[in-house]
Design an enzyme around this catalytic site. Structure first.
Site, short mmCIF file in Angstrom:
data_model
loop_
_atom_site.label_atom_id
_atom_site.label_comp_id
_atom_site.label_asym_id
_atom_site.label_seq_id
_atom_site.Cartn_x
_atom_site.Cartn_y
_atom_site.Cartn_z
N LYS A 128 11.35 -40.02 -48.27
CA LYS A 128 10.11 -39.57 -47.72
C LYS A 128 10.15 -38.11 -47.97
O LYS A 128 9.09 -37.49 -48.40
CB LYS A 128 10.08 -39.86 -46.35
CG LYS A 128 9.75 -41.17 -45.90
CD LYS A 128 9.88 -41.55 -44.32
CE LYS A 128 9.90 -42.93 -44.21
NZ LYS A 128 10.26 -43.19 -42.95
N GLN B 187 12.84 -41.46 -37.18
CA GLN B 187 13.16 -42.47 -37.79
C GLN B 187 13.80 -43.41 -36.72
O GLN B 187 14.67 -43.08 -36.07
CB GLN B 187 14.24 -42.00 -38.96
CG GLN B 187 14.22 -43.23 -39.74
CD GLN B 187 13.27 -43.92 -40.64
OE1 GLN B 187 12.48 -43.25 -41.08
NE2 GLN B 187 13.47 -45.06 -41.00
N ASP C 22 3.40 -41.70 -37.61
CA ASP C 22 3.74 -43.22 -37.57
C ASP C 22 2.59 -44.06 -36.99
O ASP C 22 2.50 -45.25 -37.08
CB ASP C 22 5.03 -43.25 -36.98
CG ASP C 22 6.34 -43.25 -37.58
OD1 ASP C 22 6.23 -43.87 -38.56
OD2 ASP C 22 7.37 -42.75 -36.88
N1 GUN Z 1 12.13 -47.51 -39.22
C1 GUN Z 1 11.47 -48.39 -39.67
N2 GUN Z 1 10.28 -48.37 -40.23
C2 GUN Z 1 10.02 -47.08 -39.74
C3 GUN Z 1 8.52 -46.61 -39.50
O1 GUN Z 1 7.85 -46.96 -40.06
N3 GUN Z 1 8.73 -45.22 -38.74
C4 GUN Z 1 9.83 -44.81 -38.41
N4 GUN Z 1 9.69 -43.75 -37.63
N5 GUN Z 1 10.87 -45.55 -38.10
C5 GUN Z 1 11.10 -46.58 -38.94
#
Ligand code: GUN
Length: 301
Positions: free
Chosen positions: A56, A100, A123
């Protein structure tokens, strides 16, 4: 012998186009003195999460988004994470951030999400944003469902009137995707069936669908015998399974690709399908967050 006639939907290519369009929007923001900023928060040291967070940050760099990262010790009390969240909520340089998942067992992820400023919740997990989405007034579409919608659109798949079966009812994918696809909108208007671990006769429900979205987190759960002739198959799964290679694992989806591709008219691969789209849509939400907070209009892809 395999006989694959299905179109392979190239998530990398579609994501790359979206990133290009976002780069233009980011330039518009920069010209107005507003550089979008995205922060990632990682509590603990789960290796898969570390990989995602690193990707990311690289994505941000590529398109001109400033990226920030916060590490929280996996053994720290939840309050330490809450303090970091409070700091990010106040930081004007950070337009959006994600915590995350998964977080360590002693931390309640729901409480974490409630503490995120909904305006910075890129998110789209905060209850306010979930409510807005269900009401048909989404601020941030969650990244994976939004990415699936964009992939379907790019592959020329009409959702209007289509029977879509989603396998998986997670808060991150299944539930929001179902809500998006039933909305009265060009990229909605589908008839959606949501299946889960208690569903009876799953195969019957996937086989009768025009579009199957596999998002159960179960390696190769959906095989060709469960796909109707000519259906479109979207594989959201990213599962690490043991493999006899250098890494000791390989990534497989929730779909058994070879057999499903024999039946499908179009199918996404793993990797290279939904994964890059999720990452692109996080950038999209960050640009949208910056645009809203800075009061600068931009054209979003
Ligand atoms: N863990 C797996 N997928 C995601 C996501 O889309 N956002 C976040 N914050 N954690 C994740």
């Amino acid at each position: 012998m395999t006989d694959i006639d299905a179109e392979i939907i190239d998530g990398n290519a579609v994501a790359s186009e979206i990133r290009d369009d976002l780069t233009d929007a980011i330039e518009t923001l920069a010209d107005a003195g507003a550089r979008p900023g995205l922060a990632t928060v990682l509590m603990g040291d789960d290796p898969a999460s570390e990989t995602y967070v690193n990707m990311k940050q690289r994505d941000c760099e590529e398109v001109g988004i400033e990226s920030y990262h916060v590490d929280v010790d996996g053994d720290a009390p939840a309050e330490e994470l809450y303090d970091e969240i409070a700091t990010l909520n106040e930081d004007d340089d950070v337009h959006g951030y994600i915590v995350q998942a998964p977080v360590p067992d002693h931390v309640d992820y729901r409480e974490v999400i409630r503490r995120v400023d909904p305006a910075k919740d890129v998110d789209g997990f905060h209850p306010e944003n979930v409510g807005r989405l269900v009401a048909g007034d989404a601020r941030f579409r969650p990244c994976t469902p939004h990415g699936v919608q964009k992939l379907l659109e790019a592959a020329g798949v009409e959702t209007e009137g289509a029977d879509v079966t989603i396998v998986g009812r997670s808060d991150i994918v299944g539930k929001p995707l179902a809500n998006l696809l039933i909305q009265k909108a060009d990229d909605g208007n589908a008839t959606v069936t949501v299946c889960h671990s208690r569903t009876e006769d799953l195969a019957e429900k996937t086989r009768s669908a025009d579009v199957v979205v596999a998002a159960a987190g179960a390696p190769e759960l959906v095989d060709g015998s469960m796909i109707g002739e000519g259906a479109v198959v979207i594989d959201v799964g990213v599962n690490r399974v043991d493999a006899d290679n250098e890494k000791g694992y390989e990534l497989v989806g929730d779909v058994e690709f070879e057999s499903a591709a024999e039946k499908a008219s179009a199918i996404t691969p793993v990797p290279g399908g939904v994964g890059p789209m999720t990452r692109a849509m996080l950038l999209y939400n960050t640009v949208k967050a910056a645009s809203l907070q800075e009061g600068v209009d931009v054209e979003l892809p």
